[in-house]
Design an enzyme around this catalytic site. Structure first.
Site, short mmCIF file in Angstrom:
data_model
loop_
_atom_site.label_atom_id
_atom_site.label_comp_id
_atom_site.label_asym_id
_atom_site.label_seq_id
_atom_site.Cartn_x
_atom_site.Cartn_y
_atom_site.Cartn_z
N THR A 78 41.62 -4.47 28.25
CA THR A 78 41.04 -3.43 27.38
C THR A 78 41.22 -2.04 27.99
O THR A 78 41.54 -1.08 27.30
CB THR A 78 39.52 -3.73 27.21
OG1 THR A 78 39.39 -5.04 26.68
CG2 THR A 78 38.85 -2.72 26.29
N THR A 134 33.52 -7.59 33.14
CA THR A 134 34.12 -8.93 33.16
C THR A 134 33.33 -9.82 34.11
O THR A 134 32.91 -9.36 35.18
CB THR A 134 35.60 -8.93 33.60
OG1 THR A 134 36.00 -10.28 33.86
CG2 THR A 134 35.88 -8.13 34.85
N ASP A 141 34.72 -12.00 35.70
CA ASP A 141 35.67 -12.34 36.77
C ASP A 141 35.57 -11.42 37.99
O ASP A 141 36.04 -11.77 39.07
CB ASP A 141 37.11 -12.28 36.25
CG ASP A 141 37.33 -13.19 35.06
OD1 ASP A 141 36.58 -14.18 34.92
OD2 ASP A 141 38.24 -12.91 34.26
N MET A 156 35.08 -20.37 36.20
CA MET A 156 36.06 -19.43 35.66
C MET A 156 36.47 -18.38 36.71
O MET A 156 36.08 -18.47 37.87
CB MET A 156 35.50 -18.75 34.42
CG MET A 156 35.56 -19.59 33.17
SD MET A 156 35.02 -18.64 31.73
CE MET A 156 35.58 -19.70 30.40
N ARG A 205 33.93 -37.23 40.13
CA ARG A 205 33.69 -36.75 38.76
C ARG A 205 33.87 -35.24 38.72
O ARG A 205 33.64 -34.56 39.73
CB ARG A 205 32.28 -37.08 38.31
CG ARG A 205 31.97 -38.55 38.18
CD ARG A 205 32.60 -39.14 36.90
NE ARG A 205 32.14 -40.50 36.67
CZ ARG A 205 32.67 -41.59 37.24
NH1 ARG A 205 33.69 -41.47 38.07
NH2 ARG A 205 32.17 -42.78 36.98
N HIS A 213 32.56 -21.77 29.28
CA HIS A 213 31.98 -20.59 28.65
C HIS A 213 30.48 -20.48 28.82
O HIS A 213 29.90 -19.45 28.45
CB HIS A 213 32.37 -20.56 27.16
CG HIS A 213 33.83 -20.28 26.97
ND1 HIS A 213 34.79 -21.25 27.12
CD2 HIS A 213 34.50 -19.13 26.71
CE1 HIS A 213 35.98 -20.72 26.93
NE2 HIS A 213 35.84 -19.44 26.68
N GLN A 244 29.24 -19.89 31.45
CA GLN A 244 29.13 -18.77 32.40
C GLN A 244 29.12 -17.41 31.73
O GLN A 244 28.79 -16.40 32.34
CB GLN A 244 30.31 -18.82 33.40
CG GLN A 244 30.27 -20.02 34.30
CD GLN A 244 31.63 -20.35 34.88
OE1 GLN A 244 31.92 -20.05 36.03
NE2 GLN A 244 32.50 -20.97 34.09
O1 F6P Z 1 38.12 -13.04 31.62
C1 F6P Z 1 36.97 -13.77 31.33
C2 F6P Z 1 37.29 -15.22 31.12
O2 F6P Z 1 36.08 -15.90 30.87
C3 F6P Z 1 38.06 -15.89 32.24
O3 F6P Z 1 37.25 -16.22 33.34
C4 F6P Z 1 38.64 -17.08 31.52
O4 F6P Z 1 39.82 -17.52 32.16
C5 F6P Z 1 38.95 -16.52 30.15
O5 F6P Z 1 38.12 -15.39 29.98
C6 F6P Z 1 38.71 -17.49 29.03
O6 F6P Z 1 39.15 -16.92 27.85
P1 F6P Z 1 38.83 -17.51 26.41
O7 F6P Z 1 37.44 -17.07 26.05
O8 F6P Z 1 39.87 -16.90 25.53
O9 F6P Z 1 38.93 -19.01 26.50
#
Ligand code: F6P
Length: 363
Positions: free
Chosen positions: A120, A140, A142, A184, A281, A287, A289
């Site tokens: 972005t 983010t 990340d 993630m 396992r 998501h 997170q």
């Molecule tokens: O950049 C944020 C993030 O959650 C990453 O950690 C992950 O790889 C990606 O987006 C997942 O993207 P999407 O929501 O398109 O599956």
């Protein structure tokens, strides 16, 4: 900037906890202290291309501080410079930046606030080069943006991942298993490193340190011999074996960054069973997170970043983003955020601390 001038806000890329807190901070300060008018662009750059927007008055942002997601909607595929369109069943990429420039002018936008990650903000940087007055706010889970020590959303993601690891400990112990928790982070190991340490992971695998399966197998076997019959592995989705590649969950062709990582935990689980002979396992945090209520830390950070952004707007510091440097907030050229991702340095103190308490990085 003069009273009555119009500011537009958009949220781009993947959502994350704290975006609404930023929107609230920008709108409240811009309207209260500077008498600016604020509008919200819907669904990121897509809404700017398609001219979809709505007013954001002071009262419109009341009660959203703790709300996850983004009230404006977002898109992590819409890039005005390479906009995916389907024509006769064929996926084509078109330059729609002229529509953005036209809409910015026709809407009389004196500043466009772009809340987003590297994708972005790279687009924001290009729009600035083309004359759009832009201010960026780093977002983010990340935590991989250049030009800032931290991004909002990251702390919440780490808390959620840590809670997941905490819960995995008990079932791992009951069944004497190896449990793998995949988190993630794309090509950066910030979430895995922080949640792995906080959650007491025995092995932490991050993209920055390629792993060897025999080293991981040795570690779980050693633990088993010592009577510790369960082991926890925290693996970043972007982790990869020495000499090997990452595991892709899916390809999103309409995205300019089409690779979605994921699945390394399952590959690893199978290899550990084969090499170490211990039942394994895998749990993927995914998501989860990105969802739900932001932590107090992220709400505070989001409020600080949003209000600081209004200062940059007021001072006409366009082409910049708000960044965190130590305890202070700074303005950073957008071109820095656009220049690539910030990965974990190999000499990062957290890696040293983890090694000191016996954590294995699979190397
Ligand atoms: O950049 C944020 C993030 O959650 C990453 O950690 C992950 O790889 C990606 O987006 C997942 O993207 P999407 O929501 O398109 O599956």
């Amino acid at each position: 900037m003069r009273a009555g001038e119009r500011v537009a806000i958009l949220t781009g890329g993947g959502d994350c906890p704290g975006i609404n807190a930023v929107i609230r901070a920008v709108v409240k300060k811009a309207t209260r202290e500077r008498s600016l008018e604020v509008i919200g662009i819907e669904d990121g750059y897509e809404g700017l291309i398609e001219n979809r927007h709505r007013p954001l008055a002071y009262d419109d942002v009341a009660g959203i501080l703790t709300l996850g997601g983004t009230i404006l909607g977002t898109s992590n595929t819409a890039n005005p410079y390479s906009y995916a369109v389907k024509e006769n069943g064929e996926l084509l990429f078109k330059d729609r930046s002229s529509a953005v420039l036209r809409n910015v002018e026709e809407l009389n936008i004196s500043c466009l606030v772009c809340i987003g990650g590297d994708g972005t903000l790279s687009i924001a940087s290009s729009l600035f080069q083309q004359g759009v007055p832009v201010v960026g706010i780093p977002k983010t889970i990340d935590n991989d943006l250049r030009g800032t020590d931290i991004t909002f959303g990251f702390n919440t993601a780490v808390e959620i991942a840590t809670e997941g690891i905490d819960r995995i400990h008990t079932t791992a112990q009951s069944h004497h298993r190896v449990m793998i928790v995949e988190v993630m982070g794309r090509d950066a190991g910030w979430i895995a490193l922080n949640a792995g340490i906080a959650g007491g992971g025995d092995i932490i695998l991050i993209p920055e340190i390629p792993f060897r399966i025999d080293s991981i197998a040795r570690k779980v076997q050693e633990r088993s011999k010592k009577g510790r019959r369960s082991s926890i592995i925290v693996v970043a989705e972007g982790a990869r074996p020495k000499g090997g590649g990452t595991v892709t969950r899916r390809l999103v062709p309409e995205s300019t960054d089409p690779v979605r990582l994921g699945g390394v935990g399952f590959v690893l689980g199978q290899q550990i069973e084969e090499v170490a002979g211990i039942e394994t396992r895998t749990v993927v945090m995914g998501h989860l997170q990105r969802g739900g209520v932001p932590t107090a830390f992220d709400r505070t950070l989001a409020t600080r970043l949003g209000t600081k952004a209004v200062d940059l707007i007021g001072n006409h510091q366009f082409g910049t983003m708000v960044g965190v440097k130590g305890d202070t907030l700074v303005s950073v050229p957008l071109s820095i955020a656009a220049g690539g991702v910030r990965v974990v340095p190999l000499d990062h103190p957290l890696i040293q601390s983890a090694r000191s308490v016996g954590t294995c990085f699979g190397d």
